[in-house]
Enzyme design. Structure first.
Site, mmCIF file in Angstrom:
data_model
loop_
_atom_site.group_PDB
_atom_site.id
_atom_site.type_symbol
_atom_site.label_atom_id
_atom_site.label_comp_id
_atom_site.label_asym_id
_atom_site.label_seq_id
_atom_site.Cartn_x
_atom_site.Cartn_y
_atom_site.Cartn_z
ATOM 1 C CG ASN A 3 -4.632 2.269 -7.315
ATOM 2 O OD1 ASN A 3 -3.869 2.550 -6.794
ATOM 3 N ND2 ASN A 3 -6.273 1.437 -7.282
ATOM 4 C CE LYS A 4 -1.819 -3.842 -6.664
ATOM 5 N NZ LYS A 4 -0.081 -4.264 -7.405
ATOM 6 C CG ASP B 261 0.109 1.641 -5.957
ATOM 7 O OD1 ASP B 261 -1.314 2.159 -6.193
ATOM 8 O OD2 ASP B 261 1.014 1.809 -5.109
ATOM 9 N NE ARG C 75 5.835 -3.274 -4.435
ATOM 10 C CZ ARG C 75 4.393 -3.631 -4.332
ATOM 11 N NH1 ARG C 75 4.070 -2.593 -3.728
ATOM 12 N NH2 ARG C 75 3.297 -3.333 -5.651
ATOM 13 N N GLY D 19 0.894 -1.206 -0.161
ATOM 14 C CA GLY D 19 0.340 0.126 -0.236
ATOM 15 C C GLY D 19 0.602 1.383 0.132
ATOM 16 C CB ALA D 20 0.964 4.018 -2.043
#
Ligand code: MRU
Length: 347
Positions: A244-245, A234, A87, A47-48
Protein backbone atom coordinates in the site's frame (compact mmCIF):
# COMPACT_ATOMS: atom_id res chain seq x y z
CA UNK A 1 -23.03 13.13 -0.86
CA UNK A 2 -21.34 11.34 -3.71
CA UNK A 3 -18.23 12.27 -5.63
CA UNK A 4 -17.86 10.88 -9.12
CA UNK A 5 -14.30 10.02 -10.02
CA UNK A 6 -15.02 8.59 -13.47
CA UNK A 7 -17.78 9.11 -16.01
CA UNK A 8 -18.65 7.27 -19.18
CA UNK A 9 -21.36 9.05 -21.16
CA UNK A 10 -22.33 9.18 -24.85
CA UNK A 11 -19.51 6.83 -25.70
CA UNK A 12 -16.93 9.18 -24.14
CA UNK A 13 -14.67 8.74 -21.11
CA UNK A 14 -14.10 11.47 -18.53
CA UNK A 15 -12.13 11.52 -15.27
CA UNK A 16 -12.07 13.98 -12.43
CA UNK A 17 -8.51 15.32 -12.67
CA UNK A 18 -7.16 14.52 -9.21
CA UNK A 19 -4.03 16.62 -9.69
CA UNK A 20 -6.26 19.73 -9.65
CA UNK A 21 -7.88 18.88 -6.32
CA UNK A 22 -8.74 20.38 -3.92
CA UNK A 23 -8.48 23.71 -5.74
CA UNK A 24 -10.46 22.82 -8.87
CA UNK A 25 -13.07 20.16 -9.64
CA UNK A 26 -12.38 19.63 -13.30
CA UNK A 27 -13.34 16.72 -15.55
CA UNK A 28 -11.04 15.89 -18.46
CA UNK A 29 -11.83 13.70 -21.43
CA UNK A 30 -9.59 10.76 -22.32
CA UNK A 31 -9.65 10.18 -26.08
CA UNK A 32 -6.53 8.14 -26.81
CA UNK A 33 -4.19 5.56 -25.33
CA UNK A 34 -1.50 8.23 -24.98
CA UNK A 35 -3.79 10.37 -22.84
CA UNK A 36 -4.81 7.34 -20.80
CA UNK A 37 -1.18 6.38 -20.12
CA UNK A 38 -0.29 9.91 -19.14
CA UNK A 39 -3.35 10.24 -16.84
CA UNK A 40 -2.27 7.07 -15.02
CA UNK A 41 1.38 8.06 -14.83
CA UNK A 42 0.63 11.58 -13.57
CA UNK A 43 -1.97 10.29 -11.07
CA UNK A 44 -4.76 12.32 -12.62
CA UNK A 45 -6.61 9.09 -12.04
CA UNK A 46 -5.36 6.91 -9.19
CA UNK A 47 -6.23 4.42 -6.44
CA UNK A 48 -6.01 0.69 -7.13
CA UNK A 49 -9.68 -0.12 -7.88
CA UNK A 50 -10.24 3.05 -9.90
CA UNK A 51 -7.26 2.54 -12.17
CA UNK A 52 -8.67 -0.90 -13.03
CA UNK A 53 -12.05 0.57 -14.00
CA UNK A 54 -10.33 3.39 -15.87
CA UNK A 55 -8.04 1.06 -17.83
CA UNK A 56 -11.02 -1.02 -18.93
CA UNK A 57 -12.82 2.00 -20.42
CA UNK A 58 -9.58 3.45 -21.79
CA UNK A 59 -8.89 0.24 -23.69
CA UNK A 60 -12.35 0.36 -25.25
CA UNK A 61 -11.94 4.04 -26.16
CA UNK A 62 -8.53 3.35 -27.67
CA UNK A 63 -9.97 0.92 -30.24
CA UNK A 64 -13.52 2.20 -30.69
CA UNK A 65 -12.78 3.71 -34.12
CA UNK A 66 -10.99 0.69 -35.58
CA UNK A 67 -13.12 -1.08 -38.20
CA UNK A 68 -11.01 -4.15 -38.91
CA UNK A 69 -11.16 -6.94 -36.30
CA UNK A 70 -7.57 -8.14 -36.77
CA UNK A 71 -6.20 -4.63 -36.48
CA UNK A 72 -8.41 -4.04 -33.46
CA UNK A 73 -7.16 -7.10 -31.57
CA UNK A 74 -3.54 -6.25 -32.33
CA UNK A 75 -3.98 -2.68 -31.12
CA UNK A 76 -5.88 -3.81 -28.04
CA UNK A 77 -2.99 -6.05 -27.01
CA UNK A 78 -0.31 -3.43 -27.49
CA UNK A 79 -2.41 -0.79 -25.71
CA UNK A 80 -2.97 -3.22 -22.83
CA UNK A 81 0.79 -3.70 -22.43
CA UNK A 82 1.33 0.04 -22.41
CA UNK A 83 -1.27 0.65 -19.69
CA UNK A 84 0.10 -2.20 -17.57
CA UNK A 85 3.51 -0.56 -17.63
CA UNK A 86 2.15 2.73 -16.29
CA UNK A 87 1.69 1.51 -12.69
CA UNK A 88 3.23 -1.85 -11.77
CA UNK A 89 2.10 -2.30 -8.15
CA UNK A 90 -1.71 -2.22 -8.02
CA UNK A 91 -2.89 -5.61 -9.22
CA UNK A 92 -6.41 -4.31 -9.95
CA UNK A 93 -5.00 -2.69 -13.09
CA UNK A 94 -3.73 -6.03 -14.39
CA UNK A 95 -6.90 -7.82 -13.31
CA UNK A 96 -9.17 -5.44 -15.24
CA UNK A 97 -6.94 -5.39 -18.33
CA UNK A 98 -6.83 -9.20 -18.40
CA UNK A 99 -10.64 -9.28 -18.23
CA UNK A 100 -10.83 -6.98 -21.25
CA UNK A 101 -8.31 -9.06 -23.23
CA UNK A 102 -10.14 -12.29 -22.40
CA UNK A 103 -13.44 -10.74 -23.46
CA UNK A 104 -12.01 -9.73 -26.83
CA UNK A 105 -10.53 -13.14 -27.55
CA UNK A 106 -13.74 -14.93 -26.53
CA UNK A 107 -15.79 -12.98 -29.09
CA UNK A 108 -14.48 -14.38 -32.31
CA UNK A 109 -16.59 -12.01 -34.38
CA UNK A 110 -16.55 -8.79 -36.34
CA UNK A 111 -15.03 -5.55 -35.06
CA UNK A 112 -18.44 -4.10 -34.01
CA UNK A 113 -19.17 -7.28 -32.04
CA UNK A 114 -15.82 -7.15 -30.28
CA UNK A 115 -16.29 -3.49 -29.44
CA UNK A 116 -19.77 -4.11 -28.09
CA UNK A 117 -18.45 -6.88 -25.83
CA UNK A 118 -15.54 -4.71 -24.67
CA UNK A 119 -17.83 -1.86 -23.68
CA UNK A 120 -20.15 -4.23 -21.87
CA UNK A 121 -17.21 -5.67 -19.93
CA UNK A 122 -15.88 -2.23 -18.97
CA UNK A 123 -19.34 -1.26 -17.72
CA UNK A 124 -19.61 -4.45 -15.73
CA UNK A 125 -16.19 -3.89 -14.10
CA UNK A 126 -17.37 -0.37 -13.23
CA UNK A 127 -20.65 -1.52 -11.69
CA UNK A 128 -18.96 -4.38 -9.90
CA UNK A 129 -16.50 -2.03 -8.22
CA UNK A 130 -19.37 0.03 -6.81
CA UNK A 131 -20.91 -3.10 -5.33
CA UNK A 132 -17.59 -4.35 -3.96
CA UNK A 133 -17.15 -1.07 -2.09
CA UNK A 134 -20.61 -1.32 -0.52
CA UNK A 135 -19.94 -4.89 0.58
CA UNK A 136 -16.57 -4.00 2.11
CA UNK A 137 -18.26 -1.19 4.04
CA UNK A 138 -21.06 -3.50 5.20
CA UNK A 139 -18.54 -5.91 6.74
CA UNK A 140 -16.15 -3.21 7.92
CA UNK A 141 -18.74 -1.32 9.94
CA UNK A 142 -18.84 -4.32 12.30
CA UNK A 143 -15.33 -3.42 13.45
CA UNK A 144 -16.17 0.20 14.22
CA UNK A 145 -17.83 1.49 17.39
CA UNK A 146 -19.42 4.76 18.41
CA UNK A 147 -16.84 7.45 19.26
CA UNK A 148 -13.99 5.64 17.53
CA UNK A 149 -11.07 7.78 16.45
CA UNK A 150 -9.54 6.29 13.31
CA UNK A 151 -6.28 7.05 11.54
CA UNK A 152 -6.12 6.54 7.78
CA UNK A 153 -3.41 6.93 5.16
CA UNK A 154 -3.40 8.05 1.51
CA UNK A 155 -6.80 8.14 -0.22
CA UNK A 156 -9.13 5.18 -0.40
CA UNK A 157 -12.53 6.76 -0.95
CA UNK A 158 -14.70 8.02 -3.82
CA UNK A 159 -11.55 9.22 -5.57
CA UNK A 160 -9.76 5.87 -5.40
CA UNK A 161 -12.65 3.68 -6.56
CA UNK A 162 -15.78 3.89 -8.67
CA UNK A 163 -17.90 3.70 -5.51
CA UNK A 164 -17.73 4.88 -1.89
CA UNK A 165 -14.24 3.52 -1.36
CA UNK A 166 -12.55 0.78 0.63
CA UNK A 167 -11.05 1.99 3.94
CA UNK A 168 -12.87 5.32 3.59
CA UNK A 169 -16.03 3.48 2.54
CA UNK A 170 -16.01 1.73 5.91
CA UNK A 171 -15.54 5.10 7.58
CA UNK A 172 -18.42 6.69 5.61
CA UNK A 173 -20.85 3.91 6.47
CA UNK A 174 -19.74 3.96 10.14
CA UNK A 175 -20.34 7.71 10.16
CA UNK A 176 -23.80 7.19 8.61
CA UNK A 177 -24.54 4.71 11.39
CA UNK A 178 -23.05 6.36 14.46
CA UNK A 179 -22.63 10.02 13.58
CA UNK A 180 -19.84 10.54 16.06
CA UNK A 181 -16.62 9.12 14.81
CA UNK A 182 -13.48 11.11 14.19
CA UNK A 183 -10.87 10.59 11.51
CA UNK A 184 -7.20 11.53 11.57
CA UNK A 185 -5.73 11.91 8.09
CA UNK A 186 -2.05 11.40 7.28
CA UNK A 187 -0.98 14.02 4.73
CA UNK A 188 0.82 11.23 2.79
CA UNK A 189 4.03 12.68 1.37
CA UNK A 190 5.28 13.01 -1.26
CA UNK A 191 2.11 13.45 -3.34
CA UNK A 192 -0.19 14.42 -0.48
CA UNK A 193 -3.15 12.21 -1.31
CA UNK A 194 -4.24 12.47 2.33
CA UNK A 195 -4.09 16.25 2.60
CA UNK A 196 -5.40 17.02 -0.88
CA UNK A 197 -7.90 14.23 -1.50
CA UNK A 198 -8.95 12.46 1.72
CA UNK A 199 -9.32 15.69 3.68
CA UNK A 200 -11.39 17.10 0.79
CA UNK A 201 -13.66 14.04 0.60
CA UNK A 202 -14.20 13.83 4.35
CA UNK A 203 -15.06 17.52 4.53
CA UNK A 204 -17.57 17.15 1.70
CA UNK A 205 -19.17 14.18 3.45
CA UNK A 206 -19.23 16.03 6.76
CA UNK A 207 -17.06 13.57 8.71
CA UNK A 208 -15.06 15.29 11.48
CA UNK A 209 -11.45 15.08 10.31
CA UNK A 210 -8.07 16.22 11.58
CA UNK A 211 -5.09 16.49 9.25
CA UNK A 212 -1.63 15.55 10.50
CA UNK A 213 1.73 15.31 8.77
CA UNK A 214 3.07 11.78 8.43
CA UNK A 215 5.72 12.14 11.14
CA UNK A 216 3.07 12.93 13.77
CA UNK A 217 1.48 9.48 13.70
CA UNK A 218 3.69 7.99 16.44
CA UNK A 219 3.01 10.81 18.88
CA UNK A 220 -0.69 10.66 17.99
CA UNK A 221 -0.73 7.02 19.08
CA UNK A 222 1.32 7.64 22.21
CA UNK A 223 -1.17 10.36 23.19
CA UNK A 224 -4.01 7.82 22.72
CA UNK A 225 -5.79 10.04 20.26
CA UNK A 226 -6.76 7.14 18.00
CA UNK A 227 -7.99 3.61 18.73
CA UNK A 228 -8.06 2.13 15.20
CA UNK A 229 -6.21 2.36 11.89
CA UNK A 230 -7.75 1.48 8.53
CA UNK A 231 -5.87 1.62 5.24
CA UNK A 232 -6.37 0.32 1.70
CA UNK A 233 -4.25 -2.01 -0.42
CA UNK A 234 -2.69 -2.12 -3.86
CA UNK A 235 -1.76 -5.80 -3.83
CA UNK A 236 -2.19 -8.55 -1.26
CA UNK A 237 -0.23 -11.78 -1.52
CA UNK A 238 -1.23 -15.35 -0.73
CA UNK A 239 0.44 -14.99 2.66
CA UNK A 240 -1.42 -11.78 3.47
CA UNK A 241 1.44 -9.33 3.02
CA UNK A 242 0.03 -6.01 1.82
CA UNK A 243 1.50 -3.43 -0.56
CA UNK A 244 0.00 0.00 0.00
CA UNK A 245 1.03 3.64 -0.17
CA UNK A 246 4.48 4.36 1.19
CA UNK A 247 4.22 5.01 4.93
CA UNK A 248 1.70 2.25 5.60
CA UNK A 249 4.35 -0.11 7.01
CA UNK A 250 5.55 2.52 9.49
CA UNK A 251 1.97 2.90 10.75
CA UNK A 252 1.60 -0.86 11.16
CA UNK A 253 4.81 -1.08 13.21
CA UNK A 254 3.72 1.83 15.41
CA UNK A 255 0.27 0.30 15.80
CA UNK A 256 1.74 -2.98 17.05
CA UNK A 257 3.88 -1.17 19.62
CA UNK A 258 0.89 0.82 20.84
CA UNK A 259 -1.52 -2.17 20.68
CA UNK A 260 -3.84 -0.46 18.23
CA UNK A 261 -5.79 -2.66 15.75
CA UNK A 262 -4.46 -2.25 12.21
CA UNK A 263 -7.04 -3.07 9.51
CA UNK A 264 -6.69 -3.29 5.73
CA UNK A 265 -9.79 -2.90 3.52
CA UNK A 266 -9.71 -4.19 -0.06
CA UNK A 267 -11.83 -5.97 -2.67
CA UNK A 268 -11.00 -9.49 -3.87
CA UNK A 269 -9.55 -7.88 -7.03
CA UNK A 270 -6.64 -6.54 -4.95
CA UNK A 271 -5.48 -10.05 -4.06
CA UNK A 272 -2.74 -11.64 -6.12
CA UNK A 273 -2.72 -15.30 -5.20
CA UNK A 274 0.03 -15.95 -7.74
CA UNK A 275 2.45 -14.17 -5.43
CA UNK A 276 3.49 -15.94 -2.27
CA UNK A 277 4.99 -13.13 -0.25
CA UNK A 278 5.49 -9.40 -0.06
CA UNK A 279 9.03 -9.44 -1.46
CA UNK A 280 7.56 -10.66 -4.76
CA UNK A 281 5.44 -7.53 -5.27
CA UNK A 282 6.85 -5.11 -7.86
CA UNK A 283 7.19 -1.72 -6.24
CA UNK A 284 6.77 1.36 -8.40
CA UNK A 285 9.69 3.79 -8.20
CA UNK A 286 8.79 7.38 -9.04
CA UNK A 287 10.67 10.50 -10.08
CA UNK A 288 13.02 12.12 -7.60
CA UNK A 289 11.41 15.56 -8.13
CA UNK A 290 8.41 14.35 -6.14
CA UNK A 291 10.60 14.16 -3.02
CA UNK A 292 12.82 17.14 -3.81
CA UNK A 293 9.87 19.46 -4.33
CA UNK A 294 6.29 19.92 -3.20
CA UNK A 295 4.02 18.95 -6.11
CA UNK A 296 6.49 20.25 -8.69
CA UNK A 297 7.02 23.55 -6.87
CA UNK A 298 9.02 24.86 -3.89
CA UNK A 299 12.39 23.13 -4.30
CA UNK A 300 13.31 21.65 -0.91
CA UNK A 301 16.69 20.05 -1.44
CA UNK A 302 20.06 20.90 -2.98
CA UNK A 303 20.38 19.82 -6.60
CA UNK A 304 22.44 16.67 -7.02
CA UNK A 305 21.19 15.02 -3.81
CA UNK A 306 20.40 11.36 -4.28
CA UNK A 307 16.73 10.43 -3.79
CA UNK A 308 14.89 7.16 -3.14
CA UNK A 309 11.20 7.35 -4.00
CA UNK A 310 9.27 4.08 -3.79
CA UNK A 311 5.53 4.79 -4.18
CA UNK A 312 4.51 1.83 -2.01
CA UNK A 313 5.76 -0.32 0.84
CA UNK A 314 4.88 -3.77 2.07
CA UNK A 315 3.32 -4.51 5.45
CA UNK A 316 3.88 -8.10 6.55
CA UNK A 317 0.80 -10.16 7.38
CA UNK A 318 2.02 -10.53 10.97
CA UNK A 319 1.29 -6.84 11.64
CA UNK A 320 -2.28 -6.91 10.27
CA UNK A 321 -5.22 -7.43 12.65
CA UNK A 322 -7.69 -8.24 9.86
CA UNK A 323 -8.40 -7.68 6.16
CA UNK A 324 -11.89 -6.39 5.42
CA UNK A 325 -13.02 -7.67 2.00
CA UNK A 326 -16.24 -7.70 0.01
CA UNK A 327 -16.57 -11.37 0.98
CA UNK A 328 -16.12 -11.00 4.71
CA UNK A 329 -13.48 -10.16 7.28
CA UNK A 330 -10.30 -12.23 7.12
CA UNK A 331 -8.60 -12.74 10.48
CA UNK A 332 -5.16 -14.25 11.19
CA UNK A 333 -3.72 -16.64 10.32
CA UNK A 334 -4.17 -14.63 7.11
CA UNK A 335 -2.42 -17.10 4.79
CA UNK A 336 -4.79 -19.94 5.65
CA UNK A 337 -7.93 -17.81 5.84
CA UNK A 338 -7.31 -15.91 2.58
CA UNK A 339 -7.40 -19.22 0.75
CA UNK A 340 -10.81 -20.02 2.25
CA UNK A 341 -12.43 -16.68 1.36
CA UNK A 342 -10.76 -15.50 -1.82
CA UNK A 343 -11.33 -17.81 -4.74
CA UNK A 344 -8.95 -16.98 -7.58
CA UNK A 345 -11.39 -18.30 -10.16
CA UNK A 346 -14.25 -15.93 -9.47
CA UNK A 347 -14.37 -12.44 -10.82
O1 MRU B 1 -0.36 6.15 -5.81
P1 MRU B 1 -1.82 6.06 -5.51
O2 MRU B 1 -2.40 7.35 -5.07
O3 MRU B 1 -2.59 5.41 -6.63
O4 MRU B 1 -1.90 5.05 -4.26
C1 MRU B 1 -3.13 4.71 -3.73
C2 MRU B 1 -3.05 3.84 -2.53
O5 MRU B 1 -1.99 3.45 -2.10
C3 MRU B 1 -4.35 3.39 -1.94
O6 MRU B 1 -4.22 3.21 -0.57
C4 MRU B 1 -4.73 2.04 -2.58
O7 MRU B 1 -4.65 2.12 -3.97
C5 MRU B 1 -6.09 1.60 -2.20
S1 MRU B 1 -7.34 2.64 -2.91
C6 MRU B 1 -8.84 2.00 -2.47
Amino acid sequence: MKVKSILFARNRLFILDQTSLPQKEKFVEITSIKEAYSALKKLKVRGAPLIGVFAAYALYVSVKNIADSKKLLKKLKSNASLLKAARPTAVNLFWAIERMLETATKVSGSAPEIKKALLQEAKSIHLQDQKLCENIARFGVRLISKKDAILTHCNTGFLATAGIGTALGVIYRAFDKYGDIKVYVDETRPLLQGARLTAWELKKYGVPAVLISDNMAGFLMQKKKINKIIVGADRITKKGDVANKIGTYSLAVLARYHRIPFYVAAPFSSFDLNLKKGEDIPIEQRKEEEVKMVLGKCPLAPSGIEVWNPAFDVTPASLISAIITDRGIIYPPLGRNIRKIINPHTS
